[in-house]
Design a protein around this motif. Structure first.
Motif, PDB file in Angstrom:
ATOM      1  N   GLU A 114     -17.273 -18.821 -21.485  1.00 61.59           N
ATOM      2  CA  GLU A 114     -16.295 -19.647 -20.768  1.00 61.59           C
ATOM      3  C   GLU A 114     -16.657 -19.767 -19.294  1.00 61.59           C
ATOM      4  O   GLU A 114     -16.560 -20.847 -18.710  1.00 61.59           O
ATOM      5  CB  GLU A 114     -14.891 -19.062 -20.929  1.00 61.59           C
ATOM      6  N   ALA A 135     -17.567 -23.162 -17.251  1.00 57.74           N
ATOM      7  CA  ALA A 135     -16.890 -23.541 -16.006  1.00 57.74           C
ATOM      8  C   ALA A 135     -17.903 -23.712 -14.874  1.00 57.74           C
ATOM      9  O   ALA A 135     -17.805 -24.643 -14.068  1.00 57.74           O
ATOM     10  CB  ALA A 135     -15.843 -22.491 -15.630  1.00 57.74           C
ATOM     11  N   GLN A 151     -19.689 -26.987 -15.269  1.00 60.69           N
ATOM     12  CA  GLN A 151     -18.828 -28.090 -14.840  1.00 60.69           C
ATOM     13  C   GLN A 151     -18.785 -28.176 -13.320  1.00 60.69           C
ATOM     14  O   GLN A 151     -18.832 -29.273 -12.750  1.00 60.69           O
ATOM     15  CB  GLN A 151     -17.420 -27.919 -15.402  1.00 60.69           C
ATOM     16  N   GLN A 152     -18.675 -27.034 -12.656  1.00 62.05           N
ATOM     17  CA  GLN A 152     -18.646 -27.018 -11.198  1.00 62.05           C
ATOM     18  C   GLN A 152     -19.953 -27.547 -10.620  1.00 62.05           C
ATOM     19  O   GLN A 152     -19.958 -28.298  -9.647  1.00 62.05           O
ATOM     20  CB  GLN A 152     -18.380 -25.595 -10.684  1.00 62.05           C
TER      21      GLN A 152
END
Length: 153
Positions: free
Chosen positions: A82, A86, A89-90
Motif C-alpha cells: 500500500e 501511494a 501515485q505521489q
C-alpha cells in the motif's frame, strides 16, 4: 548483535534477521529428542512424562507463534504494498506538476520573447504615429513645405 533472552535457566539467541524463512522452515522440524550420548542422564519416568508434556506445550506455543508471526509478516507485506502504491501515485503526481511547471515556464519564455519584440516595435509605432499626427495637424496650418497663409489676405 542478536539479543539474548532468558527462558527459565536456558539462554536462547534470537535471530531477528532471518524473518519469514526462519519462521516457516526453522520451526517445522520440532525435533526435541536427546542425543544418543545422554541416555545415562535421563530423568525418572514420572519426570520424563512431565517433561514430554512441557515439550508438547512448547511445541504448541511455537506453532501459535509461527501463525502469529506469519500473520504479522503478511500484514507488513500488505502495508508495504500500500505504501509503495501511494508513493508511486505521489511520484506520478509530482511528475505531472513538474511537467505543468515546465510548460508554464515555456509559455513565459515565449511571452517574454514576444514582449521583447513587440515593446520596441510599439515604441517605434507610437513615435511614427506622433509624427504623422503632427504632419496631419500641421497641414491645416501650412505644414508640409507650403507657405502659411496669413490672416491679412
Amino acid at each position: 548483535m542478536d539479543p539474548l533472552y532468558r527462558a527459565g535457566s536456558v539462554f536462547m539467541k534470537v535471530n531477528t534477521v532471518q524473518g519469514k524463512k526462519m519462521v516457516e522452515s526453522g520451526l517445522q522440524s520440532g525435533d526435541f529428542t536427546l542425543p544418543p550420548a545422554w541416555p545415562s542422564c535421563l530423568p525418572p519416568p514420572a519426570d520424563l512424562e512431565t517433561l514430554q508434556q512441557k515439550v508438547a506445550g512448547v511445541q504448541r506455543e511455537l506453532e501459535d507463534f509461527k501463525k502469529e508471526a506469519l500473520q504479522a509478516i503478511h500484514s507488513l507485506e500488505v502495508a508495504f504494498c500500500e505504501m509503495n502504491e501511494a508513493l508511486a501515485q505521489q511520484e506520478e503526481q509530482a511528475a505531472r506538476v513538474k511537467q505543468r511547471l515546465r510548460e508554464e515556464e515555456d509559455r513565459g519564455v515565449v511571452r517574454n520573447k514576444v514582449l521583447t519584440f513587440l515593446l520596441p516595435r510599439e515604441k517605434q509605432l507610437r513615435e511614427h504615429c506622433r509624427r504623422l499626427e503632427g504632419l496631419l495637424l500641421g497641414r491645416g496650418h501650412g505644414a508640409l513645405g507650403t507657405p502659411r497663409k496669413t490672416q491679412a489676405n
